[in-house]
Design a protein around this motif. Structure first.
Motif, mmCIF file in Angstrom:
data_model
loop_
_atom_site.group_PDB
_atom_site.id
_atom_site.type_symbol
_atom_site.label_atom_id
_atom_site.label_comp_id
_atom_site.label_asym_id
_atom_site.label_seq_id
_atom_site.Cartn_x
_atom_site.Cartn_y
_atom_site.Cartn_z
ATOM 1 N N ALA A 118 48.794 -35.489 72.868
ATOM 2 C CA ALA A 118 48.149 -36.556 73.644
ATOM 3 C C ALA A 118 49.029 -37.803 73.623
ATOM 4 O O ALA A 118 49.710 -38.078 72.634
ATOM 5 N N ASP A 119 49.015 -38.574 74.708
ATOM 6 C CA ASP A 119 49.815 -39.802 74.749
ATOM 7 C C ASP A 119 49.015 -41.002 75.254
ATOM 8 O O ASP A 119 49.565 -42.067 75.494
ATOM 9 N N ALA A 120 47.710 -40.834 75.452
ATOM 10 C CA ALA A 120 46.889 -41.966 75.904
ATOM 11 C C ALA A 120 45.451 -41.719 75.464
ATOM 12 O O ALA A 120 45.070 -40.581 75.156
ATOM 13 N N VAL A 121 44.685 -42.806 75.453
ATOM 14 C CA VAL A 121 43.262 -42.680 75.144
ATOM 15 C C VAL A 121 42.474 -43.268 76.307
ATOM 16 O O VAL A 121 42.735 -44.386 76.751
ATOM 17 N N VAL A 122 41.528 -42.485 76.806
ATOM 18 C CA VAL A 122 40.625 -42.959 77.858
ATOM 19 C C VAL A 122 39.343 -43.415 77.161
ATOM 20 O O VAL A 122 38.684 -42.611 76.500
ATOM 21 N N PRO A 123 39.007 -44.707 77.232
ATOM 22 C CA PRO A 123 37.791 -45.159 76.548
ATOM 23 C C PRO A 123 36.538 -44.528 77.178
ATOM 24 O O PRO A 123 36.550 -44.170 78.362
ATOM 25 N N PHE A 124 35.494 -44.393 76.378
ATOM 26 C CA PHE A 124 34.241 -43.808 76.885
ATOM 27 C C PHE A 124 33.818 -44.455 78.193
ATOM 28 O O PHE A 124 33.326 -43.790 79.097
ATOM 29 N N GLU A 125 34.000 -45.786 78.291
ATOM 30 C CA GLU A 125 33.559 -46.513 79.488
ATOM 31 C C GLU A 125 34.224 -45.996 80.757
ATOM 32 O O GLU A 125 33.731 -46.251 81.847
ATOM 33 N N GLU A 126 35.362 -45.320 80.605
ATOM 34 C CA GLU A 126 36.062 -44.811 81.787
ATOM 35 C C GLU A 126 35.880 -43.305 81.936
ATOM 36 O O GLU A 126 36.683 -42.612 82.576
ATOM 37 N N THR A 127 34.795 -42.804 81.303
ATOM 38 C CA THR A 127 34.430 -41.391 81.448
ATOM 39 C C THR A 127 32.948 -41.330 81.808
ATOM 40 O O THR A 127 32.277 -42.365 81.907
ATOM 41 N N ASP A 128 32.443 -40.106 81.951
ATOM 42 C CA ASP A 128 31.009 -39.976 82.237
ATOM 43 C C ASP A 128 30.197 -39.930 80.944
ATOM 44 O O ASP A 128 29.009 -39.668 80.969
ATOM 45 N N GLU A 129 30.838 -40.199 79.797
ATOM 46 C CA GLU A 129 30.091 -40.241 78.533
ATOM 47 C C GLU A 129 29.930 -41.691 78.094
ATOM 48 O O GLU A 129 30.881 -42.461 78.111
ATOM 49 N N HIS A 130 28.710 -42.058 77.691
ATOM 50 C CA HIS A 130 28.489 -43.450 77.301
ATOM 51 C C HIS A 130 27.811 -43.527 75.953
ATOM 52 O O HIS A 130 26.701 -43.029 75.797
ATOM 53 N N GLY A 131 28.527 -44.107 75.000
ATOM 54 C CA GLY A 131 27.913 -44.542 73.746
ATOM 55 C C GLY A 131 27.209 -43.465 72.937
ATOM 56 O O GLY A 131 26.125 -43.698 72.432
ATOM 57 N N LEU A 132 27.799 -42.284 72.783
ATOM 58 C CA LEU A 132 27.203 -41.290 71.888
ATOM 59 C C LEU A 132 27.609 -41.609 70.452
ATOM 60 O O LEU A 132 28.623 -42.247 70.210
ATOM 61 N N ALA A 133 26.805 -41.109 69.507
ATOM 62 C CA ALA A 133 27.071 -41.400 68.098
ATOM 63 C C ALA A 133 28.440 -40.854 67.694
ATOM 64 O O ALA A 133 28.873 -39.814 68.190
ATOM 65 N N ALA A 134 29.116 -41.601 66.802
ATOM 66 C CA ALA A 134 30.424 -41.165 66.335
ATOM 67 C C ALA A 134 30.261 -40.018 65.347
ATOM 68 O O ALA A 134 29.382 -40.072 64.490
ATOM 69 N N PRO A 135 31.084 -38.989 65.455
ATOM 70 C CA PRO A 135 31.008 -37.893 64.494
ATOM 71 C C PRO A 135 31.746 -38.261 63.216
ATOM 72 O O PRO A 135 32.571 -39.180 63.219
ATOM 73 N N LYS A 136 31.475 -37.578 62.123
ATOM 74 C CA LYS A 136 32.284 -37.718 60.909
ATOM 75 C C LYS A 136 33.247 -36.546 60.856
ATOM 76 O O LYS A 136 32.911 -35.449 61.290
#
Ligand code: AMP
Ligand code: MG
Length: 433
Positions: A111-129
């Motif tokens: 991977a060479d980039a990160v797409v923030p949640f806000e720029e996907t169809d996923e919004h604010g799900l709980a962070a996994p451990k």
């Protein structure tokens, strides 16, 4: 004595500094090191950050896969797993794949980039451990540039480079940098231990009953606070009576200090006692310094039983004089012992609102309150009566207006130089962005 035979403030200070040495370095825990001065360069043992990692919660992707992605034309990627900060992902993220990733987690290979949640169809799900494989899909709504939202290894600090130089005075950010390198102790010049002795038959400690004609010892406490302000450690040793015996006992108790500060007993009335004792225990000079308040000043070196030499600053007894002479002389001695540059108080030009009366030709340090003018300049007004015993006016002041030797009265509206004693006064605050 005429002003011609008096010592200038700068000359008195130079003589004091000539007999004061920088103290030796000690190892201190970071939590105790604030404002101390580094005695050696610090080099980085690792990169900071140690690995490429994500600056956002989102999806680690191959930027090329997201080319052309938009709200109207989302790009679907297969989600292969999720990764929290503190864990690593070894498998490369392949074409058409994405890894769900939390801020601070290392970038997976591929991977060479990160797409923030806000720029996907996923919004604010709980962070996994931890790090888990998952099955799923995510739709990317905006193209990512290579490197987007990735913090590069070593972008803050490169391993094997000098990060902090000897002589740095450690502030909060520096302490954070040291901690970020995994360092928990620093070699810093020791804080000066300053023994404080008040003198005078009339002086009693606060908290004790005071008889007629007695006054409370304010000098020890005001001077102790100044010692702390300038990074020393005060040790208040109480009050010596105006006798050779009592002063001798008190000075002996002070011989483990790096600096001994006495107050009073240096003016004409009773300086014989101080003189006698100091003649026995060291060398001392009595000076008339060309300043007001605070004309009589003593400075010398005391000799301990073990041959140790301890500088001694004898402040005048009047409470305002003792504070101002500490600011103008003691402060510099502490700076030098701590390994700091011998900087003056910040000096600014202010419009004086009050008349400053010059009663003689000595340089006058007027206690004043400095504030901002509406147009962003500075103005100053006297903080109260200017007698050397009026401690409340000293307490109210945040600056000292300096009126040069030989000047006439300062008239309201004239500009004066002010030495700033304190920048935290509410008068200096200005609201706004
Ligand atoms: P001296 O230098 O001994 O002549 O003292 C000058 C003035 O300072 C006298 O009015 C003293 O009473 C006063 N003074 C001396 N020592 C102290 C002290 N520790 N706290 C407050 N005032 C003091
Ligand atoms: Mg006295």
């Amino acid at each position: 004595m005429t002003s011609g035979s008096m010592l200038a403030v700068e000359e008195a200070r130079a003589r004091i500094l000539a007999l004061v040495q920088r103290l030796e370095p000690v190892e201190v825990s970071l939590i105790d090191a604030r404002d101390m001065v580094l005695a050696e360069d610090v080099r980085a043992g690792r990169d900071i950050p140690p690995l490429d990692n994500t600056a956002m919660d989102g999806y680690a992707v191959r930027a090329a896969d997201t080319a052309g992605a938009a709200e109207s034309s989302p790009v679907a990627l297969r989600v292969v797993g999720e990764l929290a900060a503190g864990y690593t992902w070894r498998e490369p993220v392949g074409p058409g794949q994405a890894l769900r990733i939390m801020t601070g987690a290392p970038m997976p290979p591929g991977a060479d980039a990160v797409v923030p949640f806000e720029e996907t169809d996923e919004h604010g799900l709980a962070a996994p451990k931890g790090a888990h494989r998952v099955e799923g899909a995510v739709r990317v709504l905006k193209a990512a540039r290579p490197g987007a939202n990735v913090r590069r290894a070593g972008e803050d600090v490169r391993a094997d480079t000098a990060v902090l130089a000897a002589g740095t005075q450690l502030r909060a950010g520096h302490l954070g940098v040291l901690a970020s390198l995994g360092i928990d102790r620093a070699s810093c010049y020791r804080r000066p231990l300053v023994a404080i002795i008040s003198t005078g038959d009339e002086v009693v400690s606060p908290g004790q009953p005071a008889g007629p004609g007695q006054i409370y010892d304010s000098n020890a406490y005001a001077v102790a606070a100044l010692v702390q302000k300038y990074g020393g450690v005060p040790e208040v040793l109480g009050i010596a009576r105006d006798t050779v015996e009592d002063l001798t006992v008190h000075l002996k108790a002070a011989m483990n200090a790096d600096l001994v500060v006495t107050s009073a007993g240096v003016s004409r009335g009773d300086f014989d006692v101080v003189k006698t004792v100091l003649a026995q225990q060291g060398e001392i000079d009595f000076w008339l310094v060309n300043m007001r308040p605070g004309k009589p000043l003593a400075f010398g070196v005391l000799r301990g039983a073990d041959g140790r030499r301890v500088p001694h600053l004898g402040l005048p007894g009047n409470p305002v004089s003792s504070m101002i002479t500490f600011e103008l002389f003691g402060r510099y001695a502490l700076l030098k012992m701590r390994g700091l540059p011998l900087t003056d108080h910040v000096r600014l030009r202010a419009m004086m609102r009050d008349r400053i009366r010059m009663s003689d030709g000595r340089r006058f340090y007027a206690r004043c309150i400095v504030s901002r003018t509406p147009d962003g300049g500075w103005e100053a007004s006297l903080s109260g009566p200017q007698g050397s015993g009026v401690l409340t006016a000293m307490a109210a002041a945040n600056g000292l207006a300096v009126v040069p030797e030989g000047s006439r009265d300062v008239q309201p509206g004239e500009e004066v130089d002010v030495l700033m004693l304190d920048w935290s006064a509410p008068e200096l605050a200005r609201t706004g962005p």
